[in-house]
Design a protein around this motif. Structure first.
Motif, short mmCIF file in Angstrom:
data_model
loop_
_atom_site.label_atom_id
_atom_site.label_comp_id
_atom_site.label_asym_id
_atom_site.label_seq_id
_atom_site.Cartn_x
_atom_site.Cartn_y
_atom_site.Cartn_z
N ASP A 16 85.12 19.59 -26.23
CA ASP A 16 85.27 21.05 -26.20
C ASP A 16 85.33 21.58 -24.78
N LEU A 17 84.61 20.93 -23.86
CA LEU A 17 84.60 21.36 -22.46
C LEU A 17 85.76 20.77 -21.66
N GLU A 18 86.62 20.01 -22.34
CA GLU A 18 87.79 19.38 -21.72
C GLU A 18 87.39 18.48 -20.55
N LEU A 19 86.37 17.67 -20.80
CA LEU A 19 85.84 16.78 -19.76
C LEU A 19 86.19 15.31 -19.98
N ASN A 20 87.01 15.03 -20.97
CA ASN A 20 87.26 13.62 -21.31
C ASN A 20 87.85 12.82 -20.15
N ASP A 21 88.61 13.48 -19.27
CA ASP A 21 89.19 12.78 -18.13
C ASP A 21 88.20 12.60 -16.99
N TYR A 22 87.03 13.24 -17.11
CA TYR A 22 86.05 13.21 -16.03
C TYR A 22 84.80 12.41 -16.37
N VAL A 23 84.58 12.12 -17.63
CA VAL A 23 83.33 11.50 -18.08
C VAL A 23 83.59 10.10 -18.61
N GLU A 24 82.77 9.16 -18.15
CA GLU A 24 82.81 7.78 -18.66
C GLU A 24 81.54 7.53 -19.46
N TRP A 25 81.70 7.01 -20.67
CA TRP A 25 80.58 6.64 -21.52
C TRP A 25 80.45 5.12 -21.45
N THR A 26 79.41 4.63 -20.82
CA THR A 26 79.31 3.17 -20.63
C THR A 26 78.71 2.46 -21.83
N GLY A 27 77.99 3.21 -22.69
CA GLY A 27 77.24 2.56 -23.75
C GLY A 27 76.02 1.83 -23.18
N PHE A 28 75.39 1.03 -24.02
CA PHE A 28 74.20 0.28 -23.57
C PHE A 28 74.63 -0.74 -22.52
N ARG A 29 73.89 -0.78 -21.41
CA ARG A 29 74.19 -1.72 -20.34
C ARG A 29 72.92 -2.40 -19.86
N ARG A 30 73.05 -3.68 -19.52
CA ARG A 30 71.92 -4.41 -18.95
C ARG A 30 71.96 -4.41 -17.43
N ASP A 31 73.09 -4.01 -16.84
CA ASP A 31 73.24 -4.02 -15.38
C ASP A 31 73.04 -2.63 -14.78
N VAL A 32 72.03 -1.93 -15.27
CA VAL A 32 71.80 -0.55 -14.80
C VAL A 32 71.60 -0.48 -13.29
N ILE B 3 73.11 19.18 -21.53
CA ILE B 3 72.92 19.98 -20.32
C ILE B 3 73.72 19.38 -19.17
N PHE B 4 73.70 18.06 -19.06
CA PHE B 4 74.45 17.36 -18.02
C PHE B 4 75.94 17.66 -18.13
N LEU B 5 76.47 17.63 -19.34
CA LEU B 5 77.90 17.90 -19.54
C LEU B 5 78.25 19.34 -19.18
N ARG B 6 77.40 20.29 -19.56
CA ARG B 6 77.69 21.70 -19.23
C ARG B 6 77.61 21.93 -17.72
N ALA B 7 76.70 21.23 -17.05
CA ALA B 7 76.65 21.33 -15.59
C ALA B 7 77.90 20.70 -14.97
N ALA B 8 78.34 19.58 -15.54
CA ALA B 8 79.53 18.90 -15.02
C ALA B 8 80.76 19.81 -15.08
N ALA B 9 80.86 20.58 -16.15
CA ALA B 9 82.01 21.49 -16.30
C ALA B 9 82.07 22.51 -15.17
N GLU B 10 80.92 22.89 -14.62
CA GLU B 10 80.89 23.83 -13.49
C GLU B 10 81.16 23.11 -12.17
N VAL B 11 80.65 21.91 -12.04
CA VAL B 11 80.81 21.17 -10.78
C VAL B 11 82.27 20.87 -10.49
N ILE B 12 83.03 20.47 -11.51
CA ILE B 12 84.42 20.08 -11.25
C ILE B 12 85.30 21.26 -10.83
N LYS B 13 84.83 22.47 -11.06
CA LYS B 13 85.60 23.64 -10.59
C LYS B 13 85.63 23.68 -9.07
#
Length: 450
Positions: free
Chosen positions: A290-306, A250-260
């Protein structure tokens, strides 16, 4: 040494896992913030892992009494029939309960505090065998959208008879238990630790601040005004383990609208898959592609410094698709002065005040989430005020000190009740003995008179 000083009560905390999930973070926060002059925490874990290491580093007594992974790793979605647990697993649980009972007795536990659904069931039986009061700390919604219906009915039934007291993390969680009013239960929100940094330290990365220092009149150093929101890169984050019900899709689909409308926006997904959910992680990576968001989204993975990552966000999004029992990350963001956009389910409306500390949107509604994000980005002044009100609310209602004090009072009440019951038992024994002796004396006197 003052021999007359009261000794702290020994409270044994039990959890089935040492993985750092939300419940384990809350447990760590609690045992490291109780008043050690009144409470001596002893933590028992059924498996080894990060939680044990962190507790030891914090100076908390911790023991690992290992239970086979075939029991500790049982997934909740497999508990749909009475055949979900094998005879071998039941046998292991019975032996473990007896072992845990022996440890409770040897360590002198005065109260047992169970921290997870699996821990609740095991600890309750062991504590009952010891004659020690047991608290169930229920941190999950006991509802059919979270547990299989059979497991829901069984847990609700046992909740009425096994624990001496039930602590829940929200009114939403309490409502799902459907326990009678006379059952002793209380809502105590999870306590969140704030690292004490002043509000300005949460505003921006220090490297960005250095870039805004300029030389003013008479050579004085001054801070240049912040760039307008539309002139700088914006950062929006979602924090939590990657899981179907957490709503990363849901977050990714919302992001696709926000960047417009805000093409300078970037998005962070902070967290990784756990509990065998790697297939879903691959699925949402594909959605991102599929939403062509790779340039806009960072995947941090597991982090201890949240907390540090949250401090760099412009706003935090919570996208869960089923009701969240509490919402620890939401409170952490509010503590950091961040406005929040969250789905209106479970305990979240008890945390986020819609229109005051953030916006609430329907679950499973990407367009509504996108609209709320855009509305907040269009009015940064309002968003900043929401963050300030959120920080104030979080400090007043969800600080760890407040939580620890409330739970300590529950312990006090349980011990008073236990001691009163013991005194009543002794009085009853004395009265019974007196009645028997008196009756015997009367019989002897009557016999002598005859």
């Amino acid at each position: 040494m003052n021999l007359s000083a009261p000794q702290p009560m020994t409270v044994l905390f039990f959890d089935h896992t040492a993985r750092m999930g939300g419940g384990e973070i809350s447990l760590f926060n609690l045992v490291t913030h109780v008043d050690r002059s009144k409470i001596e925490p002893v933590v028992v874990l059924a498996s080894d892992g990060e939680l044990r290491d962190r507790l030891r580093a914090a100076g908390v007594e911790v023991h690992v009494l290992s239970l086979d992974e075939s029991v500790t790793e049982v997934r909740k979605d497999t508990l749909s029939s009475t055949k979900a647990v094998s005879f071998a697993q039941v046998s292991q649980i019975v032996r473990y309960i007896w072992r845990l009972r022996g440890f409770m007795r040897a360590r002198g536990a005065e109260i047992v505090h169970a921290n997870s659904l699996k821990a609740d069931l095991i600890a309750a039986v062991a504590a009952r065998l010891c004659g020690v009061p047991v608290i169930w700390h229920v941190r999950d919604r006991i509802a059919d959208d979270y547990l299989p219906p059979l497991a829901t009915r069984i847990f609700r039934l046992l909740c009425r008879v096994l624990p001496n007291f039930v602590i829940v993390n929200s009114n939403a969680t309490l409502a799902t238990l459907e326990i009678p009013r006379q059952k002793r239960a209380r809502v105590i929100y999870n306590g969140v630790v704030h690292d004490g940094l002043p509000p300005e330290e949460f505003e921006e990365d220090p490297t960005l601040l250095r870039g805004r220092i300029q030389q003013g009149a008479h050579g004085a150093l001054v801070m240049a005004p912040k760039p307008e929101v539309n002139d700088r890169e914006l950062l929006i984050g979602l924090v939590g383990r990657i899981s179907p019900w957490k709503g990363q899709d849901i977050f990714l689909r919302a992001a696709a609208e926000v960047i417009k409308k805000f093409p300078n926006t970037r998005f962070q997904i902070i967290g990784s898959a756990m509990f065998g959910e790697e297939d879903y992680e691959r699925e949402i990576h594909q959605i991102c592609d599929d939403l062509e968001l790779n340039d806009y989204v960072e995947w941090t993975g597991f982090r201890r410094d949240v907390p540090q990552l949250i401090s760099k966000l412009d706003l935090l999004v919570h996208a869960s698709k089923t009701g969240e029992p509490f919402g620890q990350v939401v409170v952490e963001a509010m503590m950091a002065g961040k406005p929040v956009i969250a789905t209106a389910g479970g305990g979240i409306p008890e945390i986020v005040l819609d229109g005051q500390t953030g916006y609430l949107v329907p679950m499973n509604d990407a367009p509504a989430m996108a609209d709320a994000i855009i509305r907040m980005l269009e009015d940064p002044t309002s968003a900043r005020k929401m963050g300030e009100r959120g920080r104030k609310r979080a400090g007043e209602h969800f600080a760890i000190g407040r939580t620890a004090n409330k739970i300590s009072r529950v312990y006090d009440h349980l011990l008073v009740d236990r001691n009163n019951w013991r005194r009543r038992k002794r009085s009853l024994r004395s009265a019974s003995l007196g009645f028997v002796l008196g009756g015997a004396a009367m019989m002897w006197w009557l016999k002598r008179r005859m």
